[in-house]
Design an enzyme around this catalytic site. Structure first.
Site, PDB file in Angstrom:
ATOM      1  N   GLU A   1      27.235 -31.844 -70.972  1.00  0.00           N
ATOM      2  CA  GLU A   1      27.391 -33.009 -71.848  1.00  0.00           C
ATOM      3  C   GLU A   1      26.756 -34.260 -71.248  1.00  0.00           C
ATOM      4  O   GLU A   1      27.423 -35.279 -71.022  1.00  0.00           O
ATOM      5  CB  GLU A   1      28.873 -33.222 -72.168  1.00  0.00           C
ATOM      6  CG  GLU A   1      29.461 -32.025 -72.905  1.00  0.00           C
ATOM      7  CD  GLU A   1      30.880 -32.215 -73.406  1.00  0.00           C
ATOM      8  OE1 GLU A   1      31.603 -33.013 -72.826  1.00  0.00           O
ATOM      9  OE2 GLU A   1      31.258 -31.538 -74.382  1.00  0.00           O
TER      10      GLU A   1
ATOM     11  N   GLU B   1      30.332 -24.362 -76.252  1.00  0.00           N
ATOM     12  CA  GLU B   1      31.751 -24.731 -76.286  1.00  0.00           C
ATOM     13  C   GLU B   1      32.154 -24.924 -77.734  1.00  0.00           C
ATOM     14  O   GLU B   1      31.456 -25.600 -78.496  1.00  0.00           O
ATOM     15  CB  GLU B   1      32.032 -26.042 -75.550  1.00  0.00           C
ATOM     16  CG  GLU B   1      32.009 -25.950 -74.059  1.00  0.00           C
ATOM     17  CD  GLU B   1      32.427 -27.251 -73.378  1.00  0.00           C
ATOM     18  OE1 GLU B   1      33.272 -27.987 -73.927  1.00  0.00           O
ATOM     19  OE2 GLU B   1      31.897 -27.519 -72.294  1.00  0.00           O
TER      20      GLU B   1
HETATM   21  C1  BG6 Z   1      34.198 -30.737 -73.533  1.00  0.00           C
HETATM   22  C2  BG6 Z   1      34.098 -30.600 -72.043  1.00  0.00           C
HETATM   23  O1  BG6 Z   1      33.845 -32.002 -73.911  1.00  0.00           O
HETATM   24  O2  BG6 Z   1      35.437 -30.611 -74.128  1.00  0.00           O
HETATM   25  C3  BG6 Z   1      35.189 -29.738 -71.424  1.00  0.00           C
HETATM   26  O3  BG6 Z   1      32.847 -30.108 -71.655  1.00  0.00           O
HETATM   27  C4  BG6 Z   1      36.509 -30.058 -72.081  1.00  0.00           C
HETATM   28  O4  BG6 Z   1      35.190 -29.946 -70.036  1.00  0.00           O
HETATM   29  C5  BG6 Z   1      36.396 -29.738 -73.563  1.00  0.00           C
HETATM   30  O5  BG6 Z   1      37.589 -29.419 -71.513  1.00  0.00           O
HETATM   31  C6  BG6 Z   1      37.668 -29.898 -74.332  1.00  0.00           C
HETATM   32  O6  BG6 Z   1      38.197 -31.175 -74.148  1.00  0.00           O
HETATM   33  P1  BG6 Z   1      39.668 -31.389 -73.664  1.00  0.00           P
HETATM   34  O7  BG6 Z   1      39.794 -32.847 -73.453  1.00  0.00           O
HETATM   35  O8  BG6 Z   1      40.547 -30.891 -74.744  1.00  0.00           O
HETATM   36  O9  BG6 Z   1      39.820 -30.617 -72.420  1.00  0.00           O
END
Ligand code: BG6
Length: 488
Positions: A175, A387
């Site tokens: 990111e 993701e």
């Molecule tokens: C992404 C990141 O933005 O979102 C992860 O790359 C992160 O590291 C994921 O865990 C989910 O976000 P969160 O805040 O729910 O953990």
């Protein structure tokens, strides 16, 4: 078949959110090791000196460091052929600038990759997933210092040479656009390793939302990261021409809240600044035509961009474009529009969408829209969703089962959307869900915000025995992977 043959199915984690063992075998401190937990209403805080009485979730995380064999076997049971994980920079160079790498750290990842190979799982490695060594923050000022470009490239050279026959797929920075997401210091700290002096020396916990930032420094540091990323791509291809090296963008898809042309224009600016700026530099090898003006309007003097840098950016373009996709936001110029937050950004609330308990707006159609948009913007460049996932509270039944139908329905709708995009000709090569095993949330530091197909007995008060168990979604995703996305 809607998904091409050989499509990559798996899940994604980050070292700092799963490994734990934060000082074991010579690892140095990295940024997340200084962060305490929060929740949806309480921002995470930063406490500069690790306090023995405070609970730092990354210190033990889910103890993947000692459970990786069991975890990778569970991933294999689901039928994965790819596993996205990050190498924690501080395991390899504990201070970021050490003369020699830490052999114990290198050996750990050797074992992890060997375990993947044993199960026919291809590793997809993020080189830096919010894991800048703490010493680089305090001694160098993070990526605002050009010297850190060379430290990063040296780290890349070490791992590229060591794992050149074990890892084919690499992503440079997780990111990378996080610094463009807001005006706050969170992106500066997570993504760029920058903190202003007075914050570093604070003696009381500071809310991440209150960290100070300096726009000039942010965009200079981001530029240095672009150069570092491009140099890594060039070097990686020299070391092994078969490497596939990608970027990674936090794609917050945006829509105009109304048909007011002013909203449409404002939405374009937001999309460009938050999503397209970084993607364009890394895929096309140059800043987009509007960048200098946009940055000038934000008061950024771009004289730091040298001709030599421009050559490096041009040569070091990525082989594929990857992104995280969780949600979308709206943009409006109209006063008093309702807003919402999610994934470290703020935006307008969409009246047509529901949201998770953390306010992240659920938008499966937005994934098809995003994939088709990216396929047009970057013709011929393979895409990968690295993701996508649903953070939720899970309830463990008396017999130990976990009926997470809400998670299945989130994934099902998003995979259906990817399927449509593939049918429309989008060159999508793979999909790794976020947090296939429960882990520490990056945004809130919680365990209670669970993403996994695999439950981990570990809680926000520090209790739990780290045991793993299969949720209903585990059995569902297994069918998806084994049928190449045909059975949903
Ligand atoms: C992404 C990141 O933005 O979102 C992860 O790359 C992160 O590291 C994921 O865990 C989910 O976000 P969160 O805040 O729910 O953990």
């Amino acid at each position: 078949m809607s998904f091409p043959k050989g499509f990559l199915w798996g899940g994604a984690v980050a070292a700092n959110q799963c490994e734990g063992a934060y000082l074991e075998d010579g690892k140095g401190l990295s940024v997340p090791d200084m962060l305490l937990g929060g929740d949806v209403n309480t921002p995470r805080t930063f406490l500069p000196v690790t306090d023995p009485n405070a609970f730092y979730p990354s210190h033990e995380a889910i103890d993947f460091y000692h459970h990786y064999k069991e975890d990778i076997a569970l991933f294999a049971e689901m039928g994965w052929n790819v596993f996205r994980l990050s190498i924690n920079w501080g395991r390899i160079y504990p201070n970021g600038d050490d003369a020699e790498p830490n052999e114990a750290g290198l050996a750990f990842y050797d074992s992890v990759f060997d375990e993947c190979k044993k199960h026919n799982i291809e590793p997809l490695v993020t080189i830096c997933h919010y894991e800048i060594p703490w010493a680089i923050v305090t001694k160098y000022g993070g990526f605002s210092n050009r010297a850190v470009i060379d430290l990063f490239v040296k780290y890349c050279e070490t791992i590229f040479r060591r794992y050149k026959d074990k890892v084919k797929y690499w992503l440079t920075f997780n990111e990378i656009n996080i610094a463009c997401m807001g005006e706050g210091g969170i992106g500066n700290l997570y993504g760029l390793g920058i903190m202003e002096e007075e914050d570093i020396n604070a003696t009381e916990p500071i809310k991440l939302s209150d960290l100070k930032s300096n726009r000039q420094r942010t965009f200079e540091a981001l530029h240095n990261e672009f150069v570092a990323s491009a140099k890594a791509v060039i070097l990686g291809h020299e070391i092994n021409p078969d490497f596939m090296i990608g970027n990674m963008i936090c794609h917050i898809t945006v829509y105009p809240l109304t048909p007011d042309p002013k909203d449409v224009l404002a939405c374009t600016v937001e999309d460009n600044m938050k999503n397209n700026l970084c993607g364009d530099v890394q895929v096309r090898g140059a800043y987009p035509i509007w960048a200098k003006k946009y940055l000038a309007e934000k008061g950024v003097d771009t004289s730091y961009m040298t001709e030599e840098d421009a050559e490096i950016l041009k040569k070091g373009t990525v082989d594929f474009y990857t992104f995280s996709y969780y949600m979308s936001n709206c943009v409006t110029t109209h006063a008093n529009a309702e807003t919402t937050q999610g994934n470290m950004s703020h935006g307008g609330k969409n009246p047509y969408l529901k949201a998770s308990d953390w306010g992240w707006q659920i938008d499966p159609d937005g994934l098809e829209y995003t994939l088709e948009f990216l396929a047009d913007r970057y013709p011929g460049v393979p895409l990968m969703v690295v993701e996508n996932g649903f953070g939720a509270f899970d309830k463990v039944e008396e017999d130990g089962s976990i009926h997470d139908d809400y998670r299945i329905s989130y994934f099902k709708s998003h995979i259906e959307s990817m399927k449509k995009a593939c049918e429309n000709g989008v060159p999508l090569i793979g999909y790794t869900t976020w947090g296939p095993i429960d882990l520490v949330s990056a945004g809130t530091g919680q365990y209670a915000k669970r993403y996994g197909f695999i439950y981990v007995d570990r809680h926000d008060d520090g209790t739990g025995d780290f045991s793993r168990s299969r949720k209903d979604s585990f059995f569902w995703y297994k069918k998806v992977c084994e049928s190449n996305g045909e059975v949903l």
